[in-house]
Design a protein around this motif. Structure first.
Motif, mmCIF file in Angstrom:
data_model
loop_
_atom_site.group_PDB
_atom_site.id
_atom_site.type_symbol
_atom_site.label_atom_id
_atom_site.label_comp_id
_atom_site.label_asym_id
_atom_site.label_seq_id
_atom_site.Cartn_x
_atom_site.Cartn_y
_atom_site.Cartn_z
ATOM 1 N N PRO A 6 -10.483 -1.034 -6.191
ATOM 2 C CA PRO A 6 -11.164 -2.324 -6.067
ATOM 3 C C PRO A 6 -12.657 -2.189 -6.294
ATOM 4 O O PRO A 6 -13.266 -1.159 -5.960
ATOM 5 C CB PRO A 6 -10.855 -2.752 -4.630
ATOM 6 C CG PRO A 6 -10.543 -1.482 -3.910
ATOM 7 C CD PRO A 6 -9.885 -0.587 -4.927
ATOM 8 N N GLU A 7 -13.250 -3.193 -6.891
ATOM 9 C CA GLU A 7 -14.685 -3.191 -7.153
ATOM 10 C C GLU A 7 -15.438 -3.465 -5.849
ATOM 11 O O GLU A 7 -15.242 -4.504 -5.215
ATOM 12 C CB GLU A 7 -15.032 -4.267 -8.180
ATOM 13 C CG GLU A 7 -16.474 -4.240 -8.662
ATOM 14 C CD GLU A 7 -16.780 -3.016 -9.504
ATOM 15 O OE1 GLU A 7 -17.971 -2.617 -9.545
ATOM 16 O OE2 GLU A 7 -15.851 -2.461 -10.120
ATOM 17 N N SER A 31 -15.750 -5.660 5.566
ATOM 18 C CA SER A 31 -15.324 -4.744 4.509
ATOM 19 C C SER A 31 -13.844 -4.425 4.670
ATOM 20 O O SER A 31 -13.368 -4.166 5.777
ATOM 21 C CB SER A 31 -16.150 -3.454 4.577
ATOM 22 O OG SER A 31 -15.763 -2.553 3.561
ATOM 23 N N THR A 32 -13.100 -4.471 3.557
ATOM 24 C CA THR A 32 -11.667 -4.177 3.581
ATOM 25 C C THR A 32 -11.327 -3.219 2.449
ATOM 26 O O THR A 32 -12.139 -2.959 1.558
ATOM 27 C CB THR A 32 -10.843 -5.466 3.403
ATOM 28 O OG1 THR A 32 -11.087 -6.014 2.096
ATOM 29 C CG2 THR A 32 -11.204 -6.505 4.457
ATOM 30 N N ASN A 33 -10.100 -2.715 2.469
ATOM 31 C CA ASN A 33 -9.647 -1.850 1.375
ATOM 32 C C ASN A 33 -9.595 -2.614 0.062
ATOM 33 O O ASN A 33 -9.827 -2.049 -1.011
ATOM 34 C CB ASN A 33 -8.272 -1.274 1.698
ATOM 35 C CG ASN A 33 -8.314 -0.271 2.833
ATOM 36 O OD1 ASN A 33 -9.339 0.377 3.060
ATOM 37 N ND2 ASN A 33 -7.208 -0.139 3.559
ATOM 38 N N ARG A 35 -11.556 -5.185 -0.692
ATOM 39 C CA ARG A 35 -12.930 -5.448 -1.135
ATOM 40 C C ARG A 35 -13.900 -4.708 -0.219
ATOM 41 O O ARG A 35 -14.389 -5.238 0.769
ATOM 42 C CB ARG A 35 -13.257 -6.949 -1.128
ATOM 43 C CG ARG A 35 -14.640 -7.230 -1.741
ATOM 44 C CD ARG A 35 -14.998 -8.685 -1.772
ATOM 45 N NE ARG A 35 -15.135 -9.253 -0.442
ATOM 46 C CZ ARG A 35 -15.519 -10.505 -0.199
ATOM 47 N NH1 ARG A 35 -15.770 -11.314 -1.210
ATOM 48 N NH2 ARG A 35 -15.616 -10.954 1.034
ATOM 49 N N PRO A 36 -14.170 -3.447 -0.558
ATOM 50 C CA PRO A 36 -15.133 -2.686 0.241
ATOM 51 C C PRO A 36 -16.530 -3.304 0.119
ATOM 52 O O PRO A 36 -16.918 -3.773 -0.952
ATOM 53 C CB PRO A 36 -15.102 -1.292 -0.375
ATOM 54 C CG PRO A 36 -14.006 -1.280 -1.366
ATOM 55 C CD PRO A 36 -13.642 -2.675 -1.682
ATOM 56 N N ILE A 37 -17.254 -3.317 1.214
ATOM 57 C CA ILE A 37 -18.633 -3.805 1.204
ATOM 58 C C ILE A 37 -19.545 -2.666 1.638
ATOM 59 O O ILE A 37 -19.387 -2.104 2.722
ATOM 60 C CB ILE A 37 -18.811 -5.019 2.138
ATOM 61 C CG1 ILE A 37 -17.930 -6.182 1.659
ATOM 62 C CG2 ILE A 37 -20.274 -5.450 2.184
ATOM 63 C CD1 ILE A 37 -18.017 -7.421 2.546
ATOM 64 N N TYR A 38 -20.477 -2.321 0.764
ATOM 65 C CA TYR A 38 -21.454 -1.285 1.047
ATOM 66 C C TYR A 38 -22.809 -1.952 1.299
ATOM 67 O O TYR A 38 -23.235 -2.822 0.532
ATOM 68 C CB TYR A 38 -21.564 -0.305 -0.120
ATOM 69 C CG TYR A 38 -20.267 0.401 -0.457
ATOM 70 C CD1 TYR A 38 -19.390 0.774 0.554
ATOM 71 C CD2 TYR A 38 -19.925 0.686 -1.773
ATOM 72 C CE1 TYR A 38 -18.200 1.433 0.253
ATOM 73 C CE2 TYR A 38 -18.736 1.340 -2.085
ATOM 74 C CZ TYR A 38 -17.877 1.695 -1.066
ATOM 75 O OH TYR A 38 -16.699 2.337 -1.353
ATOM 76 N N VAL A 39 -23.479 -1.540 2.348
ATOM 77 C CA VAL A 39 -24.742 -2.160 2.749
ATOM 78 C C VAL A 39 -25.883 -1.154 2.618
ATOM 79 O O VAL A 39 -25.793 -0.018 3.109
ATOM 80 C CB VAL A 39 -24.666 -2.681 4.199
ATOM 81 C CG1 VAL A 39 -26.038 -3.169 4.678
ATOM 82 C CG2 VAL A 39 -23.636 -3.798 4.312
ATOM 83 N N THR A 40 -26.945 -1.585 1.962
ATOM 84 C CA THR A 40 -28.184 -0.812 1.866
ATOM 85 C C THR A 40 -29.282 -1.584 2.583
ATOM 86 O O THR A 40 -29.386 -2.801 2.440
ATOM 87 C CB THR A 40 -28.593 -0.593 0.394
ATOM 88 O OG1 THR A 40 -27.606 0.210 -0.257
ATOM 89 C CG2 THR A 40 -29.942 0.094 0.286
ATOM 90 N N VAL A 41 -30.082 -0.876 3.362
ATOM 91 C CA VAL A 41 -31.193 -1.501 4.079
ATOM 92 C C VAL A 41 -32.488 -0.823 3.651
ATOM 93 O O VAL A 41 -32.559 0.410 3.572
ATOM 94 C CB VAL A 41 -31.023 -1.386 5.606
ATOM 95 C CG1 VAL A 41 -32.175 -2.095 6.328
ATOM 96 C CG2 VAL A 41 -29.684 -1.964 6.051
#
Length: 320
Positions: A6-7, A31-33, A35-41
């Motif tokens: 998944p993208e 975030s799920t398998n 639809r992963p969600i990656y967070v940058t701060v």
């Protein structure tokens, strides 16, 4: 046939406010398998990683009450597995971003100079969101090459708990940007309202500030205390507004006459109240000393976590 990964959605948050940490917790919790969600701060404060690592688990625990969030390890796990990244510069923070969301100082010069830098380094299809309290998108985007990419996305605080999201485009904001923004927030269970035009403070703040102004006036006049105002709101309009707003409440409460019937029957009283409404000004008059002192005395032991827990319970009950 090989299984296609998944993208992932890559969201960059710029700032160090409590809202930024709250948003990070919300995105990571969604975030799920599939639809992963990656967070940058990113923020220039030198202790950013420590600050985020210490505070993020508190918010995650509130929205994941059935999971034990160990503050000593959760941030370490998120960073090591790529779900959370602390960037070293704004340019590196936005390089691969799907969404860039800022909540920096409420200073036009800072915001308007920041977006062209982000625009130069972010991908061309990246969404640009500002979580400002005050500065409209039309002003923030004045130096951008493509001002139609920017939209104000104002979550009601704290966003990891409260469902409202006000989407406030400028006249230049592209319809596709608005649609993609609304689709995202709806997909994570939030309630999006697109404002038809820009206005100072947006809608939820203006409504809340109008009530606050009258509350301050009534306390200053000696009609009630700070704590009594809160008791009145908590036991009247507060629970009522959880299930219906002011127009619907007055419409339903007036029987067959509806809202127009309410205005005919009680319009005179309403107008008298409007005419007598107070107009305290921030930083002026003697009201601040009285109201501040009463608030400190009444809520010296107030607990934010307990307040958030009860709020989530009320929201859950309202959905049933």
């Amino acid at each position: 046939m090989a299984h296609r990964q998944p993208e992932p959605l890559r969201i960059t948050l710029i700032g160090d406010s409590a809202t930024i940490i709250s948003l990070a917790a919300l995105y990571l919790a969604r975030s799920t398998n599939d639809r992963p969600i990656y967070v940058t701060v990113w923020h220039p404060r030198p202790d950013l990683e420590t600050y985020v690592s210490n505070n993020l688990p508190v918010y995650l625990q509130e929205i994941l009450p059935n999971h034990r969030v160990d503050s000593s390890s959760v941030s370490h796990f998120l960073i090591n597995n790529g779900f959370l990244r602390i960037a070293i510069s704004p340019e590196s923070a936005v390089l691969n971003a799907s969404i860039v969301q800022e909540q920096g100082p409420e200073v036009l010069a800072i915001k308007s100079s920041m977006w062209p830098v982000i625009e130069r380094h972010a991908p061309p299809d990246c969404l640009f969101w500002s979580s400002t309290n005050d500065v409209p998108a039309s002003q923030q985007s004045q130096y951008m090459g493509y001002p139609g990419r920017l939209v104000v996305v104002r979550s009601y605080y704290p966003p990891h708990i409260m469902p409202l999201v006000e989407v406030a485009p400028s006249p230049a904001t592209k319809e596709d940007v608005i649609e993609r923004t609304v689709d995202f927030w709806n997909s994570i269970g939030r309630v999006s309202v697109v404002l038809k035009k820009e206005c100072t403070g947006f809608v939820a703040n203006r409504l809340e500030f109008a009530l606050l102004r009258e509350a301050i006036h009534l306390v200053d006049e000696g009609v009630v205390t700070v704590e009594e105002v809160d008791t009145i709101v908590q036991n009247s309009m507060g629970p009522r507004w959880t299930v219906a707003g002011p127009f619907k409440n007055f419409h339903l409460g007036s029987g067959t006459g509806g809202f127009d019937g309410f205005c005919k029957d009680l319009g005179g009283t309403v107008q008298k109240c409007w005419d007598e409404s107070g107009k305290p000004r921030m930083g002026e008059g003697q009201w601040e000393e009285k109201v501040f002192a009463q608030t400190r005395e009444a809520y010296r032991n107030a607990n934010v976590a307990e307040s958030n827990r009860v709020t989530m319970g009320v929201l859950d009950a309202a959905e049933e």
